[in-house]
Enzyme design. Structure first.
Site, PDB file in Angstrom:
ATOM      1  N   SER A 107      41.398  39.486  35.429  1.00 49.60           N
ATOM      2  CA  SER A 107      40.593  38.370  35.924  1.00 49.60           C
ATOM      3  C   SER A 107      39.119  38.513  35.545  1.00 49.60           C
ATOM      4  O   SER A 107      38.395  37.525  35.486  1.00 49.60           O
ATOM      5  CB  SER A 107      40.668  38.313  37.443  1.00 49.60           C
ATOM      6  N   HIS A 135      43.673  35.174  29.572  1.00 46.14           N
ATOM      7  CA  HIS A 135      43.582  35.046  31.030  1.00 46.14           C
ATOM      8  C   HIS A 135      44.235  33.764  31.511  1.00 46.14           C
ATOM      9  O   HIS A 135      43.720  32.675  31.274  1.00 46.14           O
ATOM     10  CB  HIS A 135      42.097  35.105  31.438  1.00 46.14           C
ATOM     11  N   ASN A 160      36.142  32.322  36.650  1.00 49.93           N
ATOM     12  CA  ASN A 160      35.960  33.214  37.802  1.00 49.93           C
ATOM     13  C   ASN A 160      34.496  33.466  38.140  1.00 49.93           C
ATOM     14  O   ASN A 160      34.162  33.787  39.278  1.00 49.93           O
ATOM     15  CB  ASN A 160      36.709  34.535  37.599  1.00 49.93           C
ATOM     16  N   GLU A 190      42.078  31.341  29.303  1.00 45.32           N
ATOM     17  CA  GLU A 190      40.827  31.758  28.660  1.00 45.32           C
ATOM     18  C   GLU A 190      41.157  32.867  27.653  1.00 45.32           C
ATOM     19  O   GLU A 190      41.703  33.906  28.039  1.00 45.32           O
ATOM     20  CB  GLU A 190      39.837  32.288  29.706  1.00 45.32           C
TER      21      GLU A 190
HETATM   22  N1  LIG Z   1      46.448  36.896  41.340  1.00 44.51           N
HETATM   23  C1  LIG Z   1      45.827  36.002  40.594  1.00 44.51           C
HETATM   24  O1  LIG Z   1      45.594  34.874  41.019  1.00 44.51           O
HETATM   25  C2  LIG Z   1      45.385  36.350  39.201  1.00 44.51           C
HETATM   26  C3  LIG Z   1      44.994  35.313  38.347  1.00 44.51           C
HETATM   27  C4  LIG Z   1      44.648  35.610  37.014  1.00 44.51           C
HETATM   28  C5  LIG Z   1      44.655  36.932  36.594  1.00 44.51           C
HETATM   29  N2  LIG Z   1      45.028  37.927  37.456  1.00 44.51           N
HETATM   30  C6  LIG Z   1      45.045  39.292  36.940  1.00 44.51           C
HETATM   31  O2  LIG Z   1      46.398  39.637  36.644  1.00 44.51           O
HETATM   32  C7  LIG Z   1      46.593  41.043  36.864  1.00 44.51           C
HETATM   33  C8  LIG Z   1      47.741  41.207  37.849  1.00 44.51           C
HETATM   34  O3  LIG Z   1      47.392  40.585  39.068  1.00 44.51           O
HETATM   35  P1  LIG Z   1      48.504  40.146  40.124  1.00 44.51           P
HETATM   36  O4  LIG Z   1      47.818  39.292  41.125  1.00 44.51           O
HETATM   37  O5  LIG Z   1      49.713  39.652  39.413  1.00 44.51           O
HETATM   38  O6  LIG Z   1      48.822  41.580  40.789  1.00 44.51           O
HETATM   39  P2  LIG Z   1      50.113  42.062  41.579  1.00 44.51           P
HETATM   40  O7  LIG Z   1      49.656  43.195  42.412  1.00 44.51           O
HETATM   41  O8  LIG Z   1      50.805  40.906  42.226  1.00 44.51           O
HETATM   42  O9  LIG Z   1      51.061  42.600  40.399  1.00 44.51           O
HETATM   43  C9  LIG Z   1      50.729  43.704  39.605  1.00 44.51           C
HETATM   44  C10 LIG Z   1      52.001  44.423  39.263  1.00 44.51           C
HETATM   45  O10 LIG Z   1      51.717  45.450  38.316  1.00 44.51           O
HETATM   46  C11 LIG Z   1      52.606  46.518  38.561  1.00 44.51           C
HETATM   47  N3  LIG Z   1      52.066  47.715  37.906  1.00 44.51           N
HETATM   48  C12 LIG Z   1      51.015  48.485  38.294  1.00 44.51           C
HETATM   49  N4  LIG Z   1      50.817  49.463  37.395  1.00 44.51           N
HETATM   50  C13 LIG Z   1      51.751  49.296  36.420  1.00 44.51           C
HETATM   51  C14 LIG Z   1      52.048  49.982  35.214  1.00 44.51           C
HETATM   52  N5  LIG Z   1      51.353  51.050  34.820  1.00 44.51           N
HETATM   53  N6  LIG Z   1      53.083  49.535  34.452  1.00 44.51           N
HETATM   54  C15 LIG Z   1      53.805  48.449  34.847  1.00 44.51           C
HETATM   55  N7  LIG Z   1      53.564  47.769  35.984  1.00 44.51           N
HETATM   56  C16 LIG Z   1      52.548  48.182  36.756  1.00 44.51           C
HETATM   57  C17 LIG Z   1      52.698  46.583  40.075  1.00 44.51           C
HETATM   58  O11 LIG Z   1      53.888  47.255  40.484  1.00 44.51           O
HETATM   59  C18 LIG Z   1      52.673  45.103  40.454  1.00 44.51           C
HETATM   60  O12 LIG Z   1      53.974  44.575  40.605  1.00 44.51           O
HETATM   61  C19 LIG Z   1      45.261  41.599  37.362  1.00 44.51           C
HETATM   62  O13 LIG Z   1      44.550  42.142  36.286  1.00 44.51           O
HETATM   63  C20 LIG Z   1      44.557  40.364  37.910  1.00 44.51           C
HETATM   64  O14 LIG Z   1      43.160  40.481  37.837  1.00 44.51           O
HETATM   65  C21 LIG Z   1      45.414  37.661  38.741  1.00 44.51           C
END
Ligand SMILES: NC(=O)c1ccc[n+]([C@@H]2O[C@H](COP(=O)([O-])OP(=O)(O)OC[C@H]3O[C@@H](n4cnc5c(N)ncnc54)[C@H](O)[C@@H]3O)[C@@H](O)[C@H]2O)c1
Length: 285
Positions: free
Chosen positions: A120, A141, A192, A153
């Site tokens: 993010s 993104h 963001n 993005e």
């Molecule tokens: N939540 C949002 O709205 C959003 C929006 C855009 C971008 N993001 C970005 O996306 C990424 C994930 O966010 P999220 O909200 O999906 O998080 P989340 O916590 O829901 O999911 C992350 C997943 O990654 C897994 N994980 C952790 N380490 C790992 C590894 N080494 N190998 C494989 N899997 C692994 C975890 O078990 C978990 O299931 C982050 O970088 C976040 O900034 C999130």
């Protein structure tokens, strides 16, 4: 470069929907996670979402069946990423975790593969140097919920080649998304940075006892025309994510402005992370 196979690493909030969007767009997709339970949930989601779309008349049975056949789930990173043309990393928003993962991916993936992060806020130059292919590393993104939200993005770092950025823009379009290209890196990219300004002000107003979070959300929705207010948005994106983003930035800069507010810390410690845990600012049980 032609992309046929996409690997999504991290099957959480974002990853499972990015993977399914790619499969629906005709890509062969592998989706992986270190947490078996999350991976099972992601697979169950695919098994319920696709028939629901058919029932709603949004997909034909053949389209749903073909998308389901194109996506596979495995806990084995080497198996998931070994044949990928493009990897989209969607793991926890922690720089050290992402750096370790990219170093592993660099060894596992074919030399032509592009490694993109769905972070993010974190710019890809903080990660690219652990790989032997920095020109093939960039930000890609997506926005939550990734099956619905059309914006992507694509952020070019100083290390990213034109070809890589162009390919990722093209894959985004193929996925039915509307990509925008950032020619230069900046922390938090476009959306963001703007959302954070609103979110931080909303938390400040609440902390000052000016209004309830429900009323702040109501004000933002009705006056600004946002689809949801900042507190409901934090419930959707995950209060744990808001916490990690603040902590990472605070640790990096030492600037107390970025330290998560006591309100966020309390919710984080109580595991009231929003929709994903059934309770955040609002109740989802
Ligand atoms: N939540 C949002 O709205 C959003 C929006 C855009 C971008 N993001 C970005 O996306 C990424 C994930 O966010 P999220 O909200 O999906 O998080 P989340 O916590 O829901 O999911 C992350 C997943 O990654 C897994 N994980 C952790 N380490 C790992 C590894 N080494 N190998 C494989 N899997 C692994 C975890 O078990 C978990 O299931 C982050 O970088 C976040 O900034 C999130």
């Amino acid at each position: 470069m032609e992309v046929k196979t996409i690997c999504v690493v991290g099957a959480g909030n974002m990853g499972h929907q990015i993977a399914l969007s790619a499969a629906l767009a005709g890509y062969t997709v592998t989706c992986t996670d270190i947490d078996g339970e999350i991976l099972r949930k992601a697979e169950n989601f695919a098994d319920t979402y696709l028939p629901e779309r058919v029932a709603k008349g949004k997909l034909t049975g053949d389209q749903a069946g073909a998308a389901r056949a194109r996506i596979s789930f495995t806990g084995d990173l080497a198996e998931a990423a070994g044949g990928a043309d493009l990897v989209i990393e969607a793991v926890i928003e922690k720089l050290d975790v992402k750096r370790k993962l990219f170093a592993q991916l660099d060894k596992i993936c074919p030399p032509h593969a592009i490694l993109a992060t769905n972070s993010s806020y974190i710019v890809s130059s903080k990660i690219a140097d652990v790989t032997g292919r920095p020109e093939k590393v960039c930000n890609m993104h997506f926005f939550n919920p990734a099956l619905v939200n059309k914006l992507v993005e694509v952020v070019k770092g100083p290390h990213t080649s034109e070809e890589t950025a162009g390919t990722v823009m093209e894959v985004s379009r193929q996925m039915g998304k509307i990509p925008v290209l950032l020619q230069k890196e900046i922390y938090g990219f476009l959306v963001n940075r703007i959302v954070s300004a609103v979110k931080n002000e909303a938390i400040y107003l609440y902390d000052m006892g000016i209004a309830s979070y429900e009323d702040i959300d109501t004000a933002v929705v009705h006056a600004l025309g946002y689809p949801m207010g900042p507190f409901r948005l934090m419930d959707l994106t995950g209060i744990d994510l808001t916490y990690h983003i603040g902590m990472e930035r605070y640790q990096e800069t030492g600037d107390p402005r970025y330290r998560p507010s006591p309100l966020i810390v309390e919710k984080y410690l109580k595991k009231e992370w929003g929709r994903k845990t059934g309770k955040g600012f609002y109740d989802y049980k």
